[in-house]
Scaffold this motif. Structure first.
Motif, PDB file in Angstrom:
ATOM      1  N   VAL A   1       1.577  16.873  13.148  1.00 44.25           N
ATOM      2  CA  VAL A   1       2.698  17.308  13.979  1.00 44.25           C
ATOM      3  C   VAL A   1       3.723  17.974  13.073  1.00 44.25           C
ATOM      4  O   VAL A   1       4.187  17.367  12.099  1.00 44.25           O
ATOM      5  CB  VAL A   1       3.340  16.126  14.725  1.00 44.25           C
ATOM      6  N   ASP A   2       4.067  19.207  13.359  1.00 45.31           N
ATOM      7  CA  ASP A   2       5.075  19.920  12.585  1.00 45.31           C
ATOM      8  C   ASP A   2       6.433  19.246  12.816  1.00 45.31           C
ATOM      9  O   ASP A   2       6.894  19.154  13.952  1.00 45.31           O
ATOM     10  CB  ASP A   2       5.123  21.386  13.015  1.00 45.31           C
ATOM     11  N   SER A   3       7.058  18.784  11.743  1.00 43.87           N
ATOM     12  CA  SER A   3       8.310  18.041  11.886  1.00 43.87           C
ATOM     13  C   SER A   3       9.478  18.922  12.304  1.00 43.87           C
ATOM     14  O   SER A   3      10.532  18.419  12.703  1.00 43.87           O
ATOM     15  CB  SER A   3       8.655  17.325  10.575  1.00 43.87           C
ATOM     16  N   ASP A   4       9.311  20.244  12.212  1.00 46.96           N
ATOM     17  CA  ASP A   4      10.375  21.155  12.641  1.00 46.96           C
ATOM     18  C   ASP A   4      10.227  21.567  14.102  1.00 46.96           C
ATOM     19  O   ASP A   4      11.200  21.577  14.859  1.00 46.96           O
ATOM     20  CB  ASP A   4      10.386  22.412  11.768  1.00 46.96           C
ATOM     21  N   THR A   5       9.005  21.914  14.492  1.00 48.45           N
ATOM     22  CA  THR A   5       8.780  22.486  15.821  1.00 48.45           C
ATOM     23  C   THR A   5       8.129  21.536  16.813  1.00 48.45           C
ATOM     24  O   THR A   5       8.180  21.771  18.018  1.00 48.45           O
ATOM     25  CB  THR A   5       7.897  23.740  15.703  1.00 48.45           C
ATOM     26  N   GLY A   6       7.480  20.485  16.315  1.00 49.57           N
ATOM     27  CA  GLY A   6       6.745  19.596  17.207  1.00 49.57           C
ATOM     28  C   GLY A   6       5.366  20.104  17.574  1.00 49.57           C
ATOM     29  O   GLY A   6       4.669  19.480  18.392  1.00 49.57           O
ATOM     30  N   ALA A   7       4.929  21.210  16.980  1.00 50.32           N
ATOM     31  CA  ALA A   7       3.587  21.732  17.250  1.00 50.32           C
ATOM     32  C   ALA A   7       2.540  20.730  16.788  1.00 50.32           C
ATOM     33  O   ALA A   7       2.661  20.119  15.727  1.00 50.32           O
ATOM     34  CB  ALA A   7       3.389  23.073  16.545  1.00 50.32           C
ATOM     35  N   VAL A   8       1.490  20.565  17.584  1.00 46.68           N
ATOM     36  CA  VAL A   8       0.467  19.545  17.333  1.00 46.68           C
ATOM     37  C   VAL A   8      -0.867  20.224  17.000  1.00 46.68           C
ATOM     38  O   VAL A   8      -1.296  21.144  17.696  1.00 46.68           O
ATOM     39  CB  VAL A   8       0.295  18.627  18.562  1.00 46.68           C
TER      40      VAL A   8
ATOM     41  N   LYS B   1       2.466   8.843   9.594  1.00 43.80           N
ATOM     42  CA  LYS B   1       2.880   8.944   8.196  1.00 43.80           C
ATOM     43  C   LYS B   1       3.270  10.385   7.891  1.00 43.80           C
ATOM     44  O   LYS B   1       2.750  11.328   8.485  1.00 43.80           O
ATOM     45  CB  LYS B   1       1.750   8.513   7.254  1.00 43.80           C
ATOM     46  N   SER B   2       4.182  10.556   6.940  1.00 44.62           N
ATOM     47  CA  SER B   2       4.589  11.905   6.554  1.00 44.62           C
ATOM     48  C   SER B   2       3.647  12.445   5.484  1.00 44.62           C
ATOM     49  O   SER B   2       3.149  11.713   4.630  1.00 44.62           O
ATOM     50  CB  SER B   2       6.024  11.899   6.026  1.00 44.62           C
ATOM     51  N   TRP B   3       3.398  13.762   5.558  1.00 40.63           N
ATOM     52  CA  TRP B   3       2.576  14.466   4.568  1.00 40.63           C
ATOM     53  C   TRP B   3       3.105  15.901   4.493  1.00 40.63           C
ATOM     54  O   TRP B   3       2.902  16.678   5.410  1.00 40.63           O
ATOM     55  CB  TRP B   3       1.107  14.438   4.973  1.00 40.63           C
ATOM     56  N   GLY B   4       3.794  16.212   3.379  1.00 43.52           N
ATOM     57  CA  GLY B   4       4.448  17.509   3.318  1.00 43.52           C
ATOM     58  C   GLY B   4       5.502  17.576   4.409  1.00 43.52           C
ATOM     59  O   GLY B   4       6.310  16.652   4.576  1.00 43.52           O
ATOM     60  N   LYS B   5       5.499  18.644   5.185  1.00 42.00           N
ATOM     61  CA  LYS B   5       6.469  18.756   6.286  1.00 42.00           C
ATOM     62  C   LYS B   5       5.851  18.296   7.607  1.00 42.00           C
ATOM     63  O   LYS B   5       6.450  18.447   8.666  1.00 42.00           O
ATOM     64  CB  LYS B   5       6.957  20.199   6.423  1.00 42.00           C
ATOM     65  N   TYR B   6       4.664  17.702   7.531  1.00 41.74           N
ATOM     66  CA  TYR B   6       3.957  17.277   8.741  1.00 41.74           C
ATOM     67  C   TYR B   6       3.969  15.764   8.900  1.00 41.74           C
ATOM     68  O   TYR B   6       4.134  15.011   7.939  1.00 41.74           O
ATOM     69  CB  TYR B   6       2.512  17.772   8.709  1.00 41.74           C
ATOM     70  N   LEU B   7       3.780  15.326  10.135  1.00 42.81           N
ATOM     71  CA  LEU B   7       3.593  13.930  10.471  1.00 42.81           C
ATOM     72  C   LEU B   7       2.136  13.749  10.873  1.00 42.81           C
ATOM     73  O   LEU B   7       1.650  14.440  11.771  1.00 42.81           O
ATOM     74  CB  LEU B   7       4.512  13.526  11.626  1.00 42.81           C
TER      75      LEU B   7
END
Length: 697
Positions: free
Chosen positions: A366-373, A349-355
């Motif tokens: 998961v950062d939706s821009d960088t993929g950082a977990v 699910k999305s939350w702010g800019k994160y998944l």
């Protein structure tokens, strides 16, 4: 023991109403001036004068006249310097006035004199922390268990509530819908985990329901894994219709799992059996599917979780352990997370800019821009299969554990340790011994705590239980809002009179004649142009405004004037700025942005903006909007402006109205009567203490 009476309005010596400190305020003391009594049994004039001013200050505070309260407490202190209870109340008045820095100074003075104990220290800590901490979800943090809703209840643990929870959907009132795969039903739980409603879906019942989302019309949509269909229900869980069918063609499904919606209300569902994503419009008509082989992409193998953010569709694959990106037309855009990043991913699910993604016994951001977990939650080494994780209205994450048959309520560690921030905002004793108390409950990051019931509160007077305690109402369920429109009378805004008139009429019409509407014009000097029923501005025209157009717009004083009028209004209240969004010279010369924003927040007033021109408002206006749970709208947006009122009503409010019958003696209305409120929810609690005066007799 009764004290001698003075000539100052037949009021008892100040020690009579400060004496409660010994019990209600840990560590408090009485100043020498407060206990000074003459050899003839009298007392100093300073005590009587301080007592009068203190009483007036308390009454002004509860009327919402915070500036008057500040002056009265300051005068009381001039008669009795260093009296801790006056310092405490002076700090409260400054806090509600938005001048938090000065409020903290007063509380620090009292706390350093060993007044107020841990309760005052906690208040100081929370307010100071809020002044330097961004309350938005800008970075992921670790969560820990605050409590859980168990699938079995009763002392014997055999009463089945639900079985194999697979998805959860929070509601605006603090309750949650839990989708139970094992019992094929939808269960609504209140904030305490008590069942308030159940639904079995279609006439023939759900067939292994998997995921649950809320549609743009407020209805619920459930995917059925074994039923190969999607079922729509009303917001109360009543069946409406089903669509989709078993098959390989467009609209065909084989094992539908998780659902996401795009900004056009199209429905995207991961189809595990067909190894693809199926797309339907908001009416349930099949549009297309995607996820097969494309240039540079070998195709989905076992799609599970799906989320849509900024028109990018993110799909996680349980076979490859990767997250793939597509546009809303199904074109492959590349990898967000490489293969084998996740082992057995479920919902996303999305939350702010994160998944927010579930994987076995863990929840990741998961950062939706960088993929950082980043790991948010771990359920430990016990057998666990986490299938869904979503943020609720109270700042928690609700996590369904399919294996342990529980829904975990996860909170930030700082929130769990620090507890709730409870504030007694108003005490009305006009009908004494019946007393009505308004209490505001928030977490440490200023998020309102909604959904609390009578069982979540304990009210005492000087530590003793009150009689006839009741929860009279809760602001989160209020469907009426008071709104003040602040009209920018700058030269730039004055060029958009037609747009202004449309905005005022549309917002007023959306109020449906309920609540109070005010119009304040922000010119060189702010002016209240209208106050009354929303129906009174049905024929509003810009030409009828009395405030002249000005090169200088004192926006700060206009906002301050508007908020002050809302303090005693409905618990759902907001200021709507209507203008070009440009800031003129001297716009914030009288009040700084931080103090102005604090004044709005500390009195539960939200700030929204309607821009008469396309673009974004200047930074000062955006700052106030973003930090008071507001939103920005364009006057000619496709959806219109009528939803602004609905958005205001949906802003969470943690204000509760409690009533009780007092057992205390009032000394004919002269005695200061202590009252305490404690709030409990699962493993968290909070407390506040204050006092009041009954009517004089």
């Amino acid at each position: 023991m009764k004290f001698p009476v003075s000539f100052y309005g037949s009021i008892f010596v100040i020690s009579a109403f400060f004496s409660f400190n010994a019990t209600a305020q840990s560590g408090a003391f009485k100043s020498p001036e407060a206990t000074e009594i003459s050899a003839t049994g009298g007392r100093s004039a300073a005590s009587g004068l301080a007592e009068q001013e203190f009483r007036l200050g308390v009454q002004s505070y509860y009327r919402g006249a915070f500036n008057d309260a500040v002056m009265q407490f300051e005068r009381a202190l001039s008669y009795l310097p260093g009296e801790n209870i006056i310092l405490d109340w002076l700090g409260k008045a400054y806090y509600r006035s938005g001048i938090e820095g000065v409020a903290l100074q007063q509380w620090d003075f009292a706390s350093e004199a060993n007044y107020g104990g841990l309760l005052l220290k906690n208040r100081i800590e929370v307010v100071r922390e809020r002044r330097i901490t961004d309350n938005r979800y800008d970075s992921p943090v670790r969560y820990t268990e605050s409590g859980s809703y168990k699938g079995v209840a009763g002392n014997d643990g055999k009463s089945l509530v639900f079985s194999q929870p697979v998805s959860v959907l929070p509601n605006a009132d603090g309750s949650s819908w839990v989708l139970a795969y094992g019992t094929n039903e939808l269960v609504r739980l209140d904030v305490n985990g008590l069942v308030t409603a159940k639904s079995t879906g279609p006439i023939n019942g759900f067939d292994r329901p998997m995921d649950l989302v809320r549609l743009s019309n407020g209805n619920l949509l459930v995917s059925e894994f074994a039923g190969n269909r999607l079922s729509e229900l009303t917001k109360d869980g009543l069946f409406v219709r089903s669509f989709g069918h078993k098959g390989l063609d467009v609209g065909g499904l084989i094992g539908p799992q998780y659902i996401a919606l795009d900004s056009d209300s199209n429905i995207f569902v991961t189809d595990f059996g067909n190894s693809r994503v199926d797309v339907f419009d908001h009416e349930g008509n099949a549009l297309f599917f995607f996820g097969g082989k494309q240039s540079g992409f070998s195709g989905l193998k076992g799609p599970t979780g799906i989320a849509i953010l900024d028109r990018i569709v993110f799909v996680v694959d349980a076979v490859t352990g990767a997250i793939y990106k597509f546009d809303t037309s199904g074109n492959y855009l590349g990898l967000l997370c490489k293969a084998k990043t996740f082992k057995n991913p479920e919902s996303m699910k999305s939350w702010g800019k994160y998944l927010v993604l579930c994987d076995r016994n863990k929840v990741y951001s998961v950062d939706s821009d960088t993929g950082a977990v980043f790991e948010n939650v771990s359920t430990g080494n016990a057998p666990s299969r986490v299938t869904s994780a979503v943020p609720d209205v109270n700042g928690n994450i609700l996590v369904t554990d399919f294996t342990s048959n529980e829904v975990f309520v996860m909170a930030k560690m700082s929130e769990l340790v620090g507890g709730f921030f409870v504030q007694i905002e108003k005490v009305n004793a006009d009908l004494f011994p019946k007393v009505v108390v308004d209490v505001k409950v928030e977490n440490r990051r200023r998020q309102s705590i909604v959904g609390l019931k009578e069982r979540n509160f304990v009210v005492t007077e000087d530590g003793q239980a009150v009689a006839d305690f009741r929860l009279e109402g809760a602001a989160y369920s209020n469907e009426i809002a008071d709104i003040t429109l602040v009209i920018d009378r700058s030269e730039e805004s004055a060029l958009q009179d037609e747009a202004l008139e449309n905005a005022v009429k549309e917002i007023a019409g959306a109020m449906n004649g309920k609540g109070t509407l005010r119009i304040v014009c922000a010119g060189a000097v702010p002016v209240v142009e209208y106050e009354g029923s929303p129906t009174g501005v049905a024929k509003f025209t810009a030409a009828a405004l009395k405030t002249p157009v000005s090169k200088i717009v004192s926006l700060d004083t206009a906002i301050r004037l508007s908020a002050g009028a809302l303090v005693n209004g409905e618990s759902k209240r907001a200021i709507v700025y209507i203008g070009s969004g440009r800031v003129t010279q001297q716009a914030f010369d009288h009040y700084g942005l931080s103090d102005l924003t604090a004044f709005l927040n500390n009195n539960s007033v939200s700030f929204l903006t309607v821009l008469l021109e396309q673009g974004s408002a200047d930074g000062e206006i955006r700052y106030i909007c973003e930090n008071t749970e507001g939103h920005e709208y364009y006057v000619y947006r496709t959806q219109g402006l009528s939803k602004i009122v609905e958005d205001i009503i949906e802003i969470p409010s943690g204000i509760y109205r409690l009533s009780f019958t007092s057992r205390l003696q009032t000394e004919f209305g002269q005695r200061y009567l202590p009252v305490e409120v404690e709030t409990y929810l699962m493993n968290r609690s909070g407390r506040d203490e204050t006092g009041y005066f009954s009517p004089l007799k």
